[in-house]
Design a protein around this motif. Structure first.
Motif, PDB file in Angstrom:
ATOM      1  N   ILE A 281       4.607  11.677   3.998  1.00  0.00           N
ATOM      2  CA  ILE A 281       4.632  12.702   2.957  1.00  0.00           C
ATOM      3  C   ILE A 281       5.546  13.834   3.419  1.00  0.00           C
ATOM      4  O   ILE A 281       5.397  14.343   4.545  1.00  0.00           O
TER       5      ILE A 281
ATOM      6  N   PRO B  50       0.075   8.297   4.934  1.00  0.00           N
ATOM      7  CA  PRO B  50       1.329   8.001   4.236  1.00  0.00           C
ATOM      8  C   PRO B  50       2.420   8.865   4.842  1.00  0.00           C
ATOM      9  O   PRO B  50       2.142   9.799   5.584  1.00  0.00           O
TER      10      PRO B  50
ATOM     11  N   LEU C  14       4.773  14.727  11.781  1.00  0.00           N
ATOM     12  CA  LEU C  14       3.444  15.314  12.039  1.00  0.00           C
ATOM     13  C   LEU C  14       3.190  15.418  13.534  1.00  0.00           C
ATOM     14  O   LEU C  14       2.685  16.429  14.022  1.00  0.00           O
TER      15      LEU C  14
ATOM     16  N   ASN D   2      -4.121  -4.566   2.579  1.00  0.00           N
ATOM     17  CA  ASN D   2      -3.759  -5.032   3.922  1.00  0.00           C
ATOM     18  C   ASN D   2      -4.396  -4.182   5.018  1.00  0.00           C
ATOM     19  O   ASN D   2      -3.952  -4.215   6.173  1.00  0.00           O
TER      20      ASN D   2
ATOM     21  N   PRO E 173      -6.941  16.320   4.082  1.00  0.00           N
ATOM     22  CA  PRO E 173      -7.307  16.169   2.662  1.00  0.00           C
ATOM     23  C   PRO E 173      -8.757  15.718   2.475  1.00  0.00           C
ATOM     24  O   PRO E 173      -9.453  16.209   1.578  1.00  0.00           O
TER      25      PRO E 173
ATOM     26  N   GLY F  50      -5.302  -0.727  -0.219  1.00  0.00           N
ATOM     27  CA  GLY F  50      -6.305  -1.362   0.641  1.00  0.00           C
ATOM     28  C   GLY F  50      -6.095  -2.840   0.871  1.00  0.00           C
ATOM     29  O   GLY F  50      -6.814  -3.451   1.680  1.00  0.00           O
TER      30      GLY F  50
ATOM     31  N   ARG G 138       4.049   4.604   9.122  1.00  0.00           N
ATOM     32  CA  ARG G 138       5.400   4.765   8.604  1.00  0.00           C
ATOM     33  C   ARG G 138       6.266   5.423   9.667  1.00  0.00           C
ATOM     34  O   ARG G 138       5.799   6.350  10.383  1.00  0.00           O
TER      35      ARG G 138
ATOM     36  N   VAL H 194       0.812  -1.211   0.000  1.00  0.00           N
ATOM     37  CA  VAL H 194       0.000   0.000   0.000  1.00  0.00           C
ATOM     38  C   VAL H 194       0.848   1.264   0.000  1.00  0.00           C
ATOM     39  O   VAL H 194       0.512   2.252  -0.633  1.00  0.00           O
ATOM     40  N   GLY H 195       1.947   1.213   0.727  1.00  0.00           N
ATOM     41  CA  GLY H 195       2.800   2.405   0.792  1.00  0.00           C
ATOM     42  C   GLY H 195       3.312   2.769  -0.595  1.00  0.00           C
ATOM     43  O   GLY H 195       3.509   1.900  -1.461  1.00  0.00           O
TER      44      GLY H 195
ATOM     45  N   ASP I  83       5.872   5.330  -0.847  1.00  0.00           N
ATOM     46  CA  ASP I  83       7.096   6.129  -0.724  1.00  0.00           C
ATOM     47  C   ASP I  83       8.300   5.476  -1.377  1.00  0.00           C
ATOM     48  O   ASP I  83       9.374   6.037  -1.412  1.00  0.00           O
TER      49      ASP I  83
ATOM     50  N   VAL J 262      -3.894  -4.517   9.246  1.00  0.00           N
ATOM     51  CA  VAL J 262      -3.386  -3.451  10.119  1.00  0.00           C
ATOM     52  C   VAL J 262      -4.419  -3.104  11.190  1.00  0.00           C
ATOM     53  O   VAL J 262      -4.088  -2.931  12.365  1.00  0.00           O
TER      54      VAL J 262
ATOM     55  N   PRO K 174       2.004  17.842   4.705  1.00  0.00           N
ATOM     56  CA  PRO K 174       3.089  16.881   4.948  1.00  0.00           C
ATOM     57  C   PRO K 174       2.865  16.120   6.246  1.00  0.00           C
ATOM     58  O   PRO K 174       2.220  16.627   7.184  1.00  0.00           O
TER      59      PRO K 174
ATOM     60  N   ALA L  31       2.528  -5.151  10.679  1.00  0.00           N
ATOM     61  CA  ALA L  31       1.085  -5.007  10.945  1.00  0.00           C
ATOM     62  C   ALA L  31       0.240  -5.470   9.753  1.00  0.00           C
ATOM     63  O   ALA L  31      -0.817  -6.065   9.925  1.00  0.00           O
ATOM     64  N   GLY L  32       0.737  -5.245   8.540  1.00  0.00           N
ATOM     65  CA  GLY L  32      -0.033  -5.631   7.350  1.00  0.00           C
ATOM     66  C   GLY L  32       0.314  -6.997   6.803  1.00  0.00           C
ATOM     67  O   GLY L  32      -0.094  -7.341   5.689  1.00  0.00           O
TER      68      GLY L  32
ATOM     69  N   ASN M   8      -9.048  12.798  12.201  1.00  0.00           N
ATOM     70  CA  ASN M   8      -8.296  13.919  11.617  1.00  0.00           C
ATOM     71  C   ASN M   8      -7.786  13.519  10.253  1.00  0.00           C
ATOM     72  O   ASN M   8      -7.033  12.554  10.120  1.00  0.00           O
TER      73      ASN M   8
ATOM     74  N   ALA N  66       1.582   2.340  13.290  1.00  0.00           N
ATOM     75  CA  ALA N  66       1.620   1.188  12.378  1.00  0.00           C
ATOM     76  C   ALA N  66       1.463   1.689  10.952  1.00  0.00           C
ATOM     77  O   ALA N  66       0.853   1.008  10.100  1.00  0.00           O
TER      78      ALA N  66
HETATM   79  N1  LIG Z   1       2.594  -1.231   9.007  1.00  0.00           N
HETATM   80  C1  LIG Z   1       2.150  -1.784   7.904  1.00  0.00           C
HETATM   81  O1  LIG Z   1       2.355  -2.992   7.649  1.00  0.00           O
HETATM   82  C2  LIG Z   1       1.309  -0.965   6.944  1.00  0.00           C
HETATM   83  C3  LIG Z   1       0.345  -1.596   6.148  1.00  0.00           C
HETATM   84  C4  LIG Z   1      -0.451  -0.817   5.307  1.00  0.00           C
HETATM   85  C5  LIG Z   1      -0.258   0.551   5.228  1.00  0.00           C
HETATM   86  N2  LIG Z   1       0.737   1.115   5.972  1.00  0.00           N
HETATM   87  C6  LIG Z   1       0.967   2.551   5.891  1.00  0.00           C
HETATM   88  O2  LIG Z   1      -0.254   3.204   6.294  1.00  0.00           O
HETATM   89  C7  LIG Z   1      -0.532   4.259   5.384  1.00  0.00           C
HETATM   90  C8  LIG Z   1      -2.035   4.406   5.228  1.00  0.00           C
HETATM   91  O3  LIG Z   1      -2.519   3.272   4.555  1.00  0.00           O
HETATM   92  P1  LIG Z   1      -3.938   3.352   3.838  1.00  0.00           P
HETATM   93  O4  LIG Z   1      -4.115   2.099   3.054  1.00  0.00           O
HETATM   94  O5  LIG Z   1      -4.982   3.742   4.823  1.00  0.00           O
HETATM   95  O6  LIG Z   1      -3.708   4.577   2.830  1.00  0.00           O
HETATM   96  P2  LIG Z   1      -4.828   5.544   2.233  1.00  0.00           P
HETATM   97  O7  LIG Z   1      -4.140   6.323   1.196  1.00  0.00           O
HETATM   98  O8  LIG Z   1      -6.044   4.775   1.930  1.00  0.00           O
HETATM   99  O9  LIG Z   1      -5.204   6.510   3.476  1.00  0.00           O
HETATM  100  C9  LIG Z   1      -4.330   7.493   3.944  1.00  0.00           C
HETATM  101  C10 LIG Z   1      -5.186   8.626   4.510  1.00  0.00           C
HETATM  102  O10 LIG Z   1      -4.319   9.597   5.105  1.00  0.00           O
HETATM  103  C11 LIG Z   1      -4.854  10.873   4.813  1.00  0.00           C
HETATM  104  N3  LIG Z   1      -3.837  11.916   4.977  1.00  0.00           N
HETATM  105  C12 LIG Z   1      -2.892  12.314   4.088  1.00  0.00           C
HETATM  106  N4  LIG Z   1      -2.160  13.315   4.616  1.00  0.00           N
HETATM  107  C13 LIG Z   1      -2.645  13.537   5.871  1.00  0.00           C
HETATM  108  C14 LIG Z   1      -2.308  14.435   6.916  1.00  0.00           C
HETATM  109  N5  LIG Z   1      -1.323  15.318   6.773  1.00  0.00           N
HETATM  110  N6  LIG Z   1      -3.008  14.375   8.083  1.00  0.00           N
HETATM  111  C15 LIG Z   1      -4.011  13.475   8.240  1.00  0.00           C
HETATM  112  N7  LIG Z   1      -4.411  12.606   7.263  1.00  0.00           N
HETATM  113  C16 LIG Z   1      -3.711  12.641   6.107  1.00  0.00           C
HETATM  114  C17 LIG Z   1      -5.362  10.737   3.387  1.00  0.00           C
HETATM  115  O11 LIG Z   1      -6.292  11.761   3.097  1.00  0.00           O
HETATM  116  C18 LIG Z   1      -5.993   9.352   3.443  1.00  0.00           C
HETATM  117  O12 LIG Z   1      -7.368   9.416   3.800  1.00  0.00           O
HETATM  118  C19 LIG Z   1       0.142   3.862   4.066  1.00  0.00           C
HETATM  119  O13 LIG Z   1       0.559   4.988   3.346  1.00  0.00           O
HETATM  120  C20 LIG Z   1       1.320   3.022   4.501  1.00  0.00           C
HETATM  121  O14 LIG Z   1       2.466   3.836   4.568  1.00  0.00           O
HETATM  122  C21 LIG Z   1       1.511   0.416   6.827  1.00  0.00           C
END
Ligand SMILES: NC(=O)c1ccc[n+]([C@@H]2O[C@H](COP(=O)([O-])OP(=O)(O)OC[C@H]3O[C@@H](n4cnc5c(N)ncnc54)[C@H](O)[C@@H]3O)[C@@H](O)[C@H]2O)c1
Ligand SMILES: O=C(O)[C@H](O)[C@H](O)COP(=O)(O)O
Length: 380
Positions: free
Chosen positions: A185, A183, A195, A98, A155, A96, A215, A74-75, A77, A102, A191, A258-259, A152, A213
């Motif tokens: 960012i 993500p 954060l 995983n 976007p 989506g 990044r 999903v990531g 970066d 998570v 960004p 986690a995923g 929160n 869980a």
């Molecule tokens: N640990 C793991 O194994 C694991 C597994 C899956 C995903 N991830 C990480 O989790 C992140 C999220 O996964 P996802 O599938 O939900 O991605 P996604 O893109 O579906 O959701 C990310 C959400 O974050 C929001 N967002 C962006 N910038 C933001 C900010 N500054 N403040 C608050 N919200 C903000 C977006 O609007 C979006 O709704 C992925 O980018 C990935 O890096 C980690």
């Protein structure tokens, strides 16, 4: 290129399960560890299937014939998407795939926190920062457990007039529990690098559990170490050279797993395989091909008699998969061995099924079998 296969060669991260089943009819498959996939390895490839450990950019692909890249995670970066676009290389990411895995990790952490503190989750306030695929799955389960959730996601708030957005300065002081799912960012209007920095973490109540869980880098780890609340860390800055002090301070420390359910890994591979088939104008995989890739469902869990509510859930989720075995693997005799073991353990991760695969036979209810995911997760 053999006449029966539309592609000459597909290079695939060897952590993609059932790669031959999913891609073998499309081209000759070369499986390599994600970090070993380099320009030489892809020079003769037509397609590339990766996970997060391969940096997909000009230095990898500029000299190749690759015209399709599929990421089974999903990531994003690890992918230079603007470069792929200008190079005319089709890119697919298994968004989506995983999110349930998570979310189950997060719910395990919340149930464990309540158990360790001799309390319950019902009525507590959970902050969810980033409410996309993962955040929404966490929200469903958290609300089913009776948690009050504050969301929160700037976007989404900008796009969706009815999104119940709470600004961080309002959210952070109210939360008993806090989890990030954005993500990583580093640019743009929202960004996420650091954060949760020192100034924001100072707004979080001292007893609040904080979970990362998503990044490494979303939470400033130096500042996080100054916050006295419980810590659950799956994603770390500078993986695999993780911070020894944070490892020591964490109540649950895991190596970015986690995923990593079997279900999620297969789901990501199937999604990427079907995207490649659509790209080639071919039919998608037959359902029985996919069904054959997962192991048989595990035997039903027989819950202790009269075990109910959150106690039943806490018991059941540990039987389904105990993340403390991952925590133990990370706590090697010294930090150098932890660093060395981090990736090895991720690539040899124990089989883990998502809760939908598990049934729970409660003796007290005359063997009334319910799926674990349905136990008090009525909206799941
Ligand atoms: N640990 C793991 O194994 C694991 C597994 C899956 C995903 N991830 C990480 O989790 C992140 C999220 O996964 P996802 O599938 O939900 O991605 P996604 O893109 O579906 O959701 C990310 C959400 O974050 C929001 N967002 C962006 N910038 C933001 C900010 N500054 N403040 C608050 N919200 C903000 C977006 O609007 C979006 O709704 C992925 O980018 C990935 O890096 C980690
Ligand atoms: O980006 C994701 O989907 C997750 O971080 C996932 O855990 C990455 O898995 P990896 O490629 O590191 O095996």
């Amino acid at each position: 290129m053999s006449s029966s296969k539309p592609l000459r060669r597909i290079v695939i991260d060897d952590a993609v399960p059932h790669a031959e089943t999913l891609f073998g009819d499309l081209g000759e498959c070369t499986l390599l560890p994600g970090r070993a996939i380099d320009a030489e390895a892809v020079k003769e490839a037509d397609a590339l299937i990766v996970r997060s450990r391969t940096q997909v950019n000009a230095s990898l692909l500029a000299g190749s014939r690759v015209r399709f890249v599929g990421s089974t995670v999903v990531g994003l970066d690890h992918v230079d998407q603007p470069w792929l676009r200008q190079a005319g290389i089709h890119f697919f990411s298994a968004q989506g795939c995983n999110s349930v895995a998570v979310a189950e990790y997060v719910i395990f952490a919340l149930l464990d926190w309540a158990h360790r503190h001799g309390t319950t989750l019902r009525g507590r306030t959970l902050g969810i920062i980033g409410v996309g695929h993962v955040g929404r799955e966490v929200l469903k389960r958290a609300e089913a457990l009776g948690l009050r959730c504050l969301l929160n996601d700037p976007p989404r708030a900008e796009r969706e007039a009815d999104f119940p957005h709470t600004p961080l300065e309002t959210l952070l002081p109210q939360v008993d529990l806090l989890t990030v799912h954005t993500p990583l960012i580093t640019t743009g209007t929202h960004p996420t690098h650091h954060l949760l920095n020192a100034e924001r973490l100072a707004r979080v109540p001292p007893q609040t559990l904080i979970i990362n869980a998503a990044r490494g880098g979303i939470i400033d780890e130096t500042a996080w170490l100054e916050h006295p609340g419980d810590k659950v860390v799956d994603c770390w800055e500078n993986e695999p050279q993780i911070n020894a002090a944070l490892l020591s301070a964490a109540q649950l420390a895991t190596p970015h797993i986690a995923g990593h359910s079997l279900d999620a890994k297969l789901r990501g591979g199937v999604m990427a395989s079907n995207a490649l088939r659509r790209f080639l104008g071919l039919p998608v995989l037959e359902a029985d091909v996919v069904d054959g890739c997962l192991p048989p469902a595990p035997p039903p869990l027989r819950a202790p008699a009269a075990c109910q509510g959150e106690a039943l859930l806490h018991w059941a989720v540990q039987q389904a998969y105990d993340f403390y075995q991952d925590d133990a693997q990370l706590r090697q005799p010294n930090i150098e061995e932890t660093h060395a073991h981090f990736e090895y353990y991720r690539r040899h991760y124990p089989p883990r099924r998502e809760w939908a695969a598990w049934q729970v036979a409660q003796i007290a209810q005359e063997d009334g079998r319910k799926r674990l995911c349905a136990l008090d997760f009525s909206t799941y």
